[in-house]
Design an enzyme around this catalytic site. Sequence first.
Site, PDB file in Angstrom:
ATOM      1  N   GLY A   1     -44.330  70.949  34.966  1.00  0.00           N
ATOM      2  CA  GLY A   1     -45.051  71.750  33.977  1.00  0.00           C
ATOM      3  C   GLY A   1     -46.221  70.976  33.415  1.00  0.00           C
TER       4      GLY A   1
ATOM      5  CG  ASP B   1     -47.922  74.199  35.243  1.00  0.00           C
ATOM      6  OD1 ASP B   1     -47.522  75.382  35.169  1.00  0.00           O
ATOM      7  OD2 ASP B   1     -48.076  73.482  34.230  1.00  0.00           O
TER       8      ASP B   1
ATOM      9  CG  ASP C   1     -40.115  79.439  39.462  1.00  0.00           C
ATOM     10  OD1 ASP C   1     -39.752  78.743  38.485  1.00  0.00           O
ATOM     11  OD2 ASP C   1     -39.802  80.638  39.596  1.00  0.00           O
TER      12      ASP C   1
ATOM     13  CG  HIS D   1     -41.143  72.877  23.117  1.00  0.00           C
ATOM     14  ND1 HIS D   1     -41.943  72.509  22.057  1.00  0.00           N
ATOM     15  CD2 HIS D   1     -42.001  73.254  24.099  1.00  0.00           C
ATOM     16  CE1 HIS D   1     -43.208  72.663  22.378  1.00  0.00           C
ATOM     17  NE2 HIS D   1     -43.269  73.107  23.608  1.00  0.00           N
TER      18      HIS D   1
END
Length: 354
Positions: free
Chosen positions: A199, A222, A242, A260
């Site tokens: 990510g 990402d 993914d 988060h």
Amino acid sequence: MEEIRRKREEISEEDVLAEVEIWKYVFGFVEMGVIKCAIDLGIADLIQAQGKPMTLPELLVATHECSLSKLYRLMRFLVHRNIFKEVSTSDGVKSYDLTPISRLLVKHGERSMAAFLLLESSPVMLAPWHAFSGCVPESGKPAFEAAHGVDVWGYASGDPEHSELINEAMACDARLVVPAILEDCPSLFDGVQTVVDVGGGNGTTLGMLVKAYPWLKGTNFDLPHVASVAPKIDNVEHVGGDFFVNIPKADAAFVMWSLHDWGDEECINILRKCKEAIPKDGGKVIIVEAVIDEVEEHEFKDVRYVLDMVMMAHTSAGKERTQEDWTNILRESGFSRHTIYPIRAIQAVIVAWP
């Protein structure tokens, strides 16, 4: 009149202070709006480029077509909030100069936070706050989806401009956090030859890491629409995919401010994929996330609580987590042990081993 006076005298000092405090919440949006205006006008950039304080007439000319009285009122507010400061030139003319805060608003500054503020003040990110009350009930709809009909990632995939703004905002955070990681965890990548940033956005974080640790070879991983437009960076390969399906192999998986965004079950799935991507012997997962401490005070404690509300507004199940939360998630993900290293940032560094 006497009755009114008597009631006022019965009001405690605490109540008087509360009356003062409540106005901060009534007009809580004002500071964001005014600072956004300063960024849009490029005031910090103009003073930075000038290399010295600027007078109001100089700012008026440089900002083009501003109202003199409105520009003065804007600067008066920003000075009052210590965003800028007033100084006098040698001939006694009042001028405006940068402060440590306004230096963070220089758009292309080394530690700029301008893009982050522009993201959070954008109509796209403000709209969910008007639906925020509806997401709190157990059966409530996520605020972002209520406002836009899709989640934040679905929206970004269909809006390249907003996607770029998200990536620029995350790059802002990287420019603040990575130096703190390097200072407080200098041996973090000892023995690591390859690292995948899970990510990793436009690759800013990984680019800084491979520059600091020249032996590292990095994979910036990402979503395809993000990786496909990421800029070329030495020793970094951009890969789209993914992270719920598969993560490229590496000695270490690095995950900063991605977990988060998700609920516990999704986090566990992501971390299991990270665990699959690293060697059983010698591999590790490096997590850079906030760790909420509900007891001890910390200079970033308030920001962590604010971020938890932002997660509630902008994601479906994301949240900031306590140390106990992280322990439970890592245990469920199959990690044998982990250590949390505090750094001088909103986040901490959590290292987990298989």
